[in-house]
Design a protein around this motif. Sequence first.
Motif, PDB file in Angstrom:
ATOM      1  N   GLY A   1       0.799  -1.214   0.000  1.00  0.00           N
ATOM      2  CA  GLY A   1       0.000   0.000   0.000  1.00  0.00           C
ATOM      3  C   GLY A   1       0.834   1.267   0.000  1.00  0.00           C
ATOM      4  O   GLY A   1       0.294   2.373   0.103  1.00  0.00           O
ATOM      5  N   LEU A   2       2.137   1.123  -0.140  1.00  0.00           N
ATOM      6  CA  LEU A   2       3.060   2.259  -0.145  1.00  0.00           C
ATOM      7  C   LEU A   2       2.666   3.294  -1.203  1.00  0.00           C
ATOM      8  O   LEU A   2       2.373   2.957  -2.339  1.00  0.00           O
ATOM      9  CB  LEU A   2       4.474   1.762  -0.435  1.00  0.00           C
ATOM     10  N   ASP A   3       2.665   4.559  -0.815  1.00  0.00           N
ATOM     11  CA  ASP A   3       2.397   5.671  -1.735  1.00  0.00           C
ATOM     12  C   ASP A   3       3.540   6.674  -1.592  1.00  0.00           C
ATOM     13  O   ASP A   3       3.650   7.361  -0.585  1.00  0.00           O
ATOM     14  CB  ASP A   3       1.057   6.327  -1.409  1.00  0.00           C
ATOM     15  N   LEU A   4       4.378   6.743  -2.627  1.00  0.00           N
ATOM     16  CA  LEU A   4       5.532   7.627  -2.563  1.00  0.00           C
ATOM     17  C   LEU A   4       5.265   9.015  -3.123  1.00  0.00           C
ATOM     18  O   LEU A   4       6.115   9.894  -3.013  1.00  0.00           O
ATOM     19  CB  LEU A   4       6.702   7.007  -3.340  1.00  0.00           C
ATOM     20  N   THR A   5       4.121   9.217  -3.725  1.00  0.00           N
ATOM     21  CA  THR A   5       3.865  10.497  -4.383  1.00  0.00           C
ATOM     22  C   THR A   5       3.898  11.661  -3.390  1.00  0.00           C
ATOM     23  O   THR A   5       4.411  12.734  -3.705  1.00  0.00           O
ATOM     24  CB  THR A   5       2.516  10.470  -5.113  1.00  0.00           C
ATOM     25  N   LYS A   6       3.375  11.461  -2.221  1.00  0.00           N
ATOM     26  CA  LYS A   6       3.376  12.528  -1.224  1.00  0.00           C
ATOM     27  C   LYS A   6       4.806  12.831  -0.773  1.00  0.00           C
ATOM     28  O   LYS A   6       5.197  13.998  -0.626  1.00  0.00           O
ATOM     29  CB  LYS A   6       2.528  12.129  -0.019  1.00  0.00           C
TER      30      LYS A   6
ATOM     31  N   ALA B   1       6.689  14.925  -3.259  1.00  0.00           N
ATOM     32  CA  ALA B   1       6.248  16.330  -3.287  1.00  0.00           C
ATOM     33  C   ALA B   1       6.506  16.984  -4.643  1.00  0.00           C
ATOM     34  O   ALA B   1       7.010  18.111  -4.723  1.00  0.00           O
ATOM     35  CB  ALA B   1       6.950  17.119  -2.174  1.00  0.00           C
ATOM     36  N   GLY B   2       6.182  16.273  -5.708  1.00  0.00           N
ATOM     37  CA  GLY B   2       6.359  16.819  -7.049  1.00  0.00           C
ATOM     38  C   GLY B   2       7.731  16.574  -7.654  1.00  0.00           C
ATOM     39  O   GLY B   2       7.962  16.888  -8.819  1.00  0.00           O
ATOM     40  N   GLY B   3       8.638  16.033  -6.857  1.00  0.00           N
ATOM     41  CA  GLY B   3       9.984  15.750  -7.354  1.00  0.00           C
ATOM     42  C   GLY B   3      10.050  14.397  -8.050  1.00  0.00           C
ATOM     43  O   GLY B   3       9.043  13.727  -8.249  1.00  0.00           O
ATOM     44  N   ARG B   4      11.264  13.991  -8.393  1.00  0.00           N
ATOM     45  CA  ARG B   4      11.475  12.753  -9.139  1.00  0.00           C
ATOM     46  C   ARG B   4      12.043  11.646  -8.246  1.00  0.00           C
ATOM     47  O   ARG B   4      12.746  11.918  -7.265  1.00  0.00           O
ATOM     48  CB  ARG B   4      12.444  13.000 -10.294  1.00  0.00           C
ATOM     49  N   LEU B   5      11.741  10.432  -8.617  1.00  0.00           N
ATOM     50  CA  LEU B   5      12.319   9.260  -7.978  1.00  0.00           C
ATOM     51  C   LEU B   5      13.447   8.756  -8.877  1.00  0.00           C
ATOM     52  O   LEU B   5      13.200   8.288  -9.991  1.00  0.00           O
ATOM     53  CB  LEU B   5      11.258   8.168  -7.788  1.00  0.00           C
ATOM     54  N   ALA B   6      14.675   8.871  -8.431  1.00  0.00           N
ATOM     55  CA  ALA B   6      15.833   8.475  -9.241  1.00  0.00           C
ATOM     56  C   ALA B   6      16.030   6.964  -9.178  1.00  0.00           C
ATOM     57  O   ALA B   6      16.065   6.370  -8.093  1.00  0.00           O
ATOM     58  CB  ALA B   6      17.090   9.182  -8.746  1.00  0.00           C
TER      59      ALA B   6
ATOM     60  N   GLY C   1       1.381   4.398  -9.127  1.00  0.00           N
ATOM     61  CA  GLY C   1       1.230   5.756  -8.626  1.00  0.00           C
ATOM     62  C   GLY C   1       2.456   6.622  -8.825  1.00  0.00           C
ATOM     63  O   GLY C   1       2.366   7.851  -8.826  1.00  0.00           O
ATOM     64  N   VAL C   2       3.621   6.004  -9.027  1.00  0.00           N
ATOM     65  CA  VAL C   2       4.864   6.774  -9.060  1.00  0.00           C
ATOM     66  C   VAL C   2       5.592   6.714 -10.404  1.00  0.00           C
ATOM     67  O   VAL C   2       6.524   7.494 -10.645  1.00  0.00           O
ATOM     68  CB  VAL C   2       5.800   6.269  -7.928  1.00  0.00           C
ATOM     69  N   LYS C   3       5.174   5.841 -11.309  1.00  0.00           N
ATOM     70  CA  LYS C   3       5.953   5.610 -12.525  1.00  0.00           C
ATOM     71  C   LYS C   3       6.126   6.862 -13.390  1.00  0.00           C
ATOM     72  O   LYS C   3       7.143   7.003 -14.075  1.00  0.00           O
ATOM     73  CB  LYS C   3       5.340   4.482 -13.356  1.00  0.00           C
ATOM     74  N   ALA C   4       5.145   7.781 -13.335  1.00  0.00           N
ATOM     75  CA  ALA C   4       5.274   9.005 -14.136  1.00  0.00           C
ATOM     76  C   ALA C   4       6.301   9.973 -13.550  1.00  0.00           C
ATOM     77  O   ALA C   4       6.711  10.931 -14.214  1.00  0.00           O
ATOM     78  CB  ALA C   4       3.917   9.696 -14.241  1.00  0.00           C
ATOM     79  N   GLN C   5       6.747   9.722 -12.324  1.00  0.00           N
ATOM     80  CA  GLN C   5       7.704  10.610 -11.664  1.00  0.00           C
ATOM     81  C   GLN C   5       9.115  10.024 -11.578  1.00  0.00           C
ATOM     82  O   GLN C   5       9.982  10.584 -10.912  1.00  0.00           O
ATOM     83  CB  GLN C   5       7.201  10.948 -10.254  1.00  0.00           C
ATOM     84  N   VAL C   6       9.335   8.928 -12.273  1.00  0.00           N
ATOM     85  CA  VAL C   6      10.641   8.274 -12.209  1.00  0.00           C
ATOM     86  C   VAL C   6      11.638   8.956 -13.148  1.00  0.00           C
ATOM     87  O   VAL C   6      11.346   9.190 -14.314  1.00  0.00           O
ATOM     88  CB  VAL C   6      10.517   6.776 -12.564  1.00  0.00           C
ATOM     89  N   ALA C   7      12.804   9.274 -12.614  1.00  0.00           N
ATOM     90  CA  ALA C   7      13.923   9.782 -13.424  1.00  0.00           C
ATOM     91  C   ALA C   7      14.853   8.603 -13.654  1.00  0.00           C
ATOM     92  O   ALA C   7      15.543   8.150 -12.739  1.00  0.00           O
ATOM     93  CB  ALA C   7      14.648  10.903 -12.689  1.00  0.00           C
ATOM     94  N   GLN C   8      14.868   8.082 -14.883  1.00  0.00           N
ATOM     95  CA  GLN C   8      15.638   6.884 -15.191  1.00  0.00           C
ATOM     96  C   GLN C   8      17.061   7.246 -15.614  1.00  0.00           C
ATOM     97  O   GLN C   8      17.262   8.048 -16.519  1.00  0.00           O
ATOM     98  CB  GLN C   8      14.938   6.082 -16.277  1.00  0.00           C
TER      99      GLN C   8
END
Length: 264
Positions: free
Chosen positions: A128-133, A136-141, A166-173
């Motif tokens: 149930g992890l939600d990393l979007t909060k 805070a609008g930043g990227r997940l490297a 929930g987080v795939k659109a915020q991933v910096a690959q």
Amino acid sequence: MTASRTRRAWMAGLLLALTAGSLPASADEPVTVFAAASLKTALDEASAAWTQATAKTTRISYAGSNALAKQIEAGAPADLFVSADLAWMDYAEKNGTIRPDSRVNLLRNAIVLVAPKGSGRKIALEPGLDLTKALAGGRLAMGHVDAVPAGKYGKAALEKLGAWDGVKAQVAQAENVRAALLLVARGEAPLGIVYATDAASEPGVEVVATFPEGSHPPIVYPAALTSESKNADGAAFLSYLRSPAARPFFERQGFVVIGTEKRT
């Protein structure tokens, strides 16, 4: 010099040039190693110790395991390949670029969630992890999630925990795990997924949490000699990496040494 003597000298030179390429590599030739980027700190130390003990040298190229496997396939000269996952070593074995009888499992690792040093964050990595909060609008490297082993492990863990969609659109690959680590260390990404050993080597980050082992496939580093290697010292260096003498360099960075265990 007569014409006949000149001709004989020219023929001798030509024969030497034609046969030189088939001669074994010089005993003084460095061992060329293609190794996963996450190994840099430990492998540099192990290599230096081997050189001090034997007077033999290495030339190590670090990158994502995917890039290294493709470079070897394309003909890049290497004596030893150390991958950060089994899949890319399987790829190399399937296309005939490694010696299967030399292949061994060398190390184990873990993946962690990191943040810039001093962030003070703590995140529970549970279903149930939600990393979007937290982002805070930043990227997940992360390393590239379809190719770089650390990225593949990270994506698998996030999928298992129900957090990927929930987080795939915020991933910096990134092209490799060290590049992802640098994004976090520089503060360009608030969070990143890297190996535990990478986090230990970078003072600019702190570990937020460690992903549960069951959330991703086992992280195994296999090593093998390449099929095109002509340097006898390649086998000697691989043997050294599996020996008790090299163990402290890997364990100091947080690797678990498998030792002589064969692949499963």
